[in-house]
Structures are given as structure tokens and as C-alpha cells.
Design an enzyme around this catalytic site. Sequence first.
Site, PDB file in Angstrom:
ATOM      1  N   GLU A 168     -14.647   0.189  14.711  1.00  0.00           N
ATOM      2  CA  GLU A 168     -14.266  -1.031  15.436  1.00  0.00           C
ATOM      3  C   GLU A 168     -14.114  -0.798  16.931  1.00  0.00           C
ATOM      4  OE1 GLU A 168     -10.654  -2.601  13.626  1.00  0.00           O
ATOM      5  OE2 GLU A 168     -11.562  -2.303  11.659  1.00  0.00           O
TER       6      GLU A 168
ATOM      7  N   GLU B 196      -7.886  -4.878   5.036  1.00  0.00           N
ATOM      8  CA  GLU B 196      -7.745  -4.618   3.603  1.00  0.00           C
ATOM      9  C   GLU B 196      -6.590  -5.425   3.002  1.00  0.00           C
ATOM     10  OE1 GLU B 196      -8.108  -0.437   4.744  1.00  0.00           O
ATOM     11  OE2 GLU B 196      -9.123  -0.112   2.837  1.00  0.00           O
TER      12      GLU B 196
ATOM     13  N   ARG C 128      -2.609  -2.135  -3.485  1.00  0.00           N
ATOM     14  CA  ARG C 128      -3.818  -1.325  -3.328  1.00  0.00           C
ATOM     15  C   ARG C 128      -3.686  -0.147  -4.296  1.00  0.00           C
ATOM     16  NH1 ARG C 128      -5.499   3.057   0.949  1.00  0.00           N
ATOM     17  NH2 ARG C 128      -7.689   3.171   0.419  1.00  0.00           N
TER      18      ARG C 128
ATOM     19  N   HIS D 131     -12.943   3.218  -0.331  1.00  0.00           N
ATOM     20  CA  HIS D 131     -12.934   2.216   0.751  1.00  0.00           C
ATOM     21  C   HIS D 131     -13.556   0.911   0.257  1.00  0.00           C
ATOM     22  CE1 HIS D 131     -13.160   5.682   3.912  1.00  0.00           C
ATOM     23  NE2 HIS D 131     -11.905   5.337   3.712  1.00  0.00           N
TER      24      HIS D 131
ATOM     25  N   ASN E  97       0.875  -1.160   0.000  1.00  0.00           N
ATOM     26  CA  ASN E  97       0.000   0.000   0.000  1.00  0.00           C
ATOM     27  C   ASN E  97       0.918   1.218   0.000  1.00  0.00           C
ATOM     28  OD1 ASN E  97      -1.876   1.971   0.385  1.00  0.00           O
ATOM     29  ND2 ASN E  97      -2.818   1.046   2.206  1.00  0.00           N
TER      30      ASN E  97
ATOM     31  N   ARG F 222     -12.097  16.035   6.347  1.00  0.00           N
ATOM     32  CA  ARG F 222     -12.870  16.338   5.133  1.00  0.00           C
ATOM     33  C   ARG F 222     -14.291  16.726   5.489  1.00  0.00           C
ATOM     34  NH1 ARG F 222     -11.570  10.840   2.670  1.00  0.00           N
ATOM     35  NH2 ARG F 222      -9.302  10.917   2.691  1.00  0.00           N
TER      36      ARG F 222
END
Length: 399
Positions: free
Chosen positions: A334, A384, A91, A180, A7, A241
Site C-alpha cells: 500500500e 481484514e 479471525r 492471507h 484477532n 521468513r
Amino acid sequence: MKILVLNCGSSSLKYQLIDMDNEEVLAKGLCERIGIDGSKLTHKAEGKDPYVVETPLPDHEAAIKLVMNTLVDPEHGVIESVDEIAAVGHRVVHGGQAYSSATLVTPTVKKVIRDCFELSPLHNPANLMGIEACEAAMPGVPNVAVFDTAFGQSMDEKAFIYAIPYDYYEKYGIRRYGFHGISHSYVSKEAVRFAGLDYKTAKVIVCHLGNGASVSASINGKCIDTSMGLTPLQGSIMGTRSGSIDPTIIQYICHKEGRNVDYVMDILNKQSGILGISGVSSDFRDVQAAQHEGNHRADVAIQSFVYRIAKYIGSYITAMNGVDIIAFTAGVGENDGEIRKAVCDYLGYLGITIDDEANAMRGKERIISTPDSKVIVAAVPTNEELAIARQTLALVTSR
Ligand code: ADP
């Protein structure tokens, strides 16, 4: 079979080497400050002490070479030879409209990734650098691109189209893509399996609540809707954001402050969201601590965040004409029982009731609703890297 998962960010490279025979992580690590003074590698191999190498890393190729040398290092490594790596899964953030699933990297795939630079200027160039660094460092080892946008490609046109002149979609691909996606697809599958539902028919809502936050609705892996848009700026309120706003605000601030659009876009991406409202931090733990101390803006930030997530859930229940399971994932989803509970407090009309004890627990995947709750609510850790490794394995073994 061992798969390396990468990644890449513009100055960082995260990796995991996963043995797919048992899905065990053999080693993982991070190269930081690539191309900047003070670059270093932090490597952690299963059962061994962390290993840190401070050395100049002028580019991603140098970083990959250091990762390879570390993986085969007699003391800190976990494999004898680089030949043991069967494939590399990358990714890649934006695949435009070209890819609805993982794909083996070819010159055409690299061109598509490059064509999407404008849509994902921070991530796609770094993702491509990572791919090209692997091609140079491990010739002959297949590289697989796993796109964050692939999941959103299955949305129907009525869901992804913006109500602006259709020409812009046709000429420039301006539509909602969703992000995502690797996490949404992984968590939706895990949640349904864990809850013992039928994946083919279960109506699933996933709330990926981290620094970036997005909500998705899916049935049988088909994305019905998801909250992010052409870019990850659209949708729910996030760490820095703004999420969805009235576009006129951009013009208004430009006029009021004599600024250009790029300046305001930077504000919307980096100075807004939880940070912008609270003025405290983009980190939920800090903002919650301030909220508990009676800070009004911190309280509004958290309440707005929760309110908007609940509204997305409500609208996605309409889009699917029902819901069987709602899963929370990522840093906040989580770990933060308070946020999960606050979101679910809006959903009492569905007959959702939360088991406070299960909700307070941390760590593994778990159902946090009571047995008599009309809809199952779960907390499901995302993974991921494993999702990328699984897709990479599936692709290279089907060749
Ligand atoms: P990203 O991958 O988008 O950078 P993460 O999924 O790691 O983000 O989530 C980061 C967010 O999760 C931060 O706002 C952090 O405060 C929050 N977070 C992490 N751990 C906890 C926790 N134990 N309780 C509450 N929030 C947490």
C-alpha cells in the site's frame, strides 16, 4: 447492527466494533502482554481521546471482559449495553480442509480449529482462546470463525497438491492451503469494483506485501493459485521468513552445525527473509534506508524480494492465461511506491506502464497505471476487519 471483530494472538487481542449500518468503526483497540507482566489495553473510540488501562490480564477471558467493560464505559465507551453486539467475528488462521467459507462456531468447528493446532501452532490456540473467552463473557452472542485458509480451498487439486507420495495428503492433509486469504479475497473484490471491471470474469492478481508476503491469482472469487503452502513459510521472500527454498538446505544445515530440524525451522521462520539476507532489519523501511546508503546486502535483499514477486506474477498470468488487474496491498504494497514500481518494471512486456504521480500518492485505493496501460495496476488498502465483519453479518442475518 454492531459486530465485534477479534484477532487474537498468543499474548495479544486486537478488536474493532463496527456499525454495519454504515460500516463505521465505532471503537478499536489492543490488549497486549496477556498472561505476561505489564499487560495493558489501548482503546480508541471515534471522536474521543485514546484511553489506556494498565492492569493484569492473566488470560484472554480477562482481556475480553476488560474490552466489554471499556466498550460500555460511560466516558470512553461507545455502546450502552453489551446486548447491542449482535455477533463476534473471529479471525482464525487455519481451518484445514473443513471450511471454504466463514462458519458459525459450534463444538465441531472448535474441534477442527483444535485439530489444526499442529499446522498453526502460534495462531490457532490463541484464536480458540478468543472464541472461548467470548462464549464465557457473552453467552448467547453468536461467534463466527472467518478462516485465513478459506480462500485457498477453492484451488484446483493440480494447484494445491505437493509432488510427494499421495498418502501424505490423504493421511495428514499435507497440501497447499494458502494464507492471507481474508485479505486476498477482500482486495481482489475491491480492486475489481474500483477499476470498474466485471468481477465474474476479471483475472486478478493480488500482491499482499507486508511482514508476511503472498501473491494470489483469482477469478470471480475462485483462487486459481496462491503462493503460501501448508504453512505461511512457503512462497515469496518475507520480513523474517525464507519463503520457498530447497528442502535439502534444512538437512545440510543440521549436519553442518549439529542442529535439529526444529532449530533450523526457527531460523527459516524468524531469522531469514529480508532480515537474513540484509542483516539489517526485517522492516522494509530500515532495509531500504540501508540500500540507499549503498549497503550491498540490503540491496540484494530488496532486489531478490522484488524479483520473486515479479516471477510469481508472471507464473500466475500463465495460470490464468492473462491478467486484467494487479493490486498491491498491505504495509509495503500500500505504501511503498518504489517497490511497486520495481516489480512493475519486470512487466513491461505486458504493456504495463506506471503513472509515477499516482504511484507516489499514499492512502486511499487508487489506480497507479497510466490510462493506456494494457493491464490495470492498483494500490488497494486491505481491511481484514471489515471483511470479517461483512462475512459475520452475512452469516448471522441468513440464519
Ligand atoms: P504484517 O501485518 O504482516 O505484520 P504489515 O502489512 O503491517 O505487516 O507490513 C509491515 C511492513 O510494511 C514493514 O516491513 C514496514 O516496513 C512496511 N511499511 C509500512 N509502512 C511503510 C511505508 N510507508 N513505506 C514502506 N514500507 C512500509
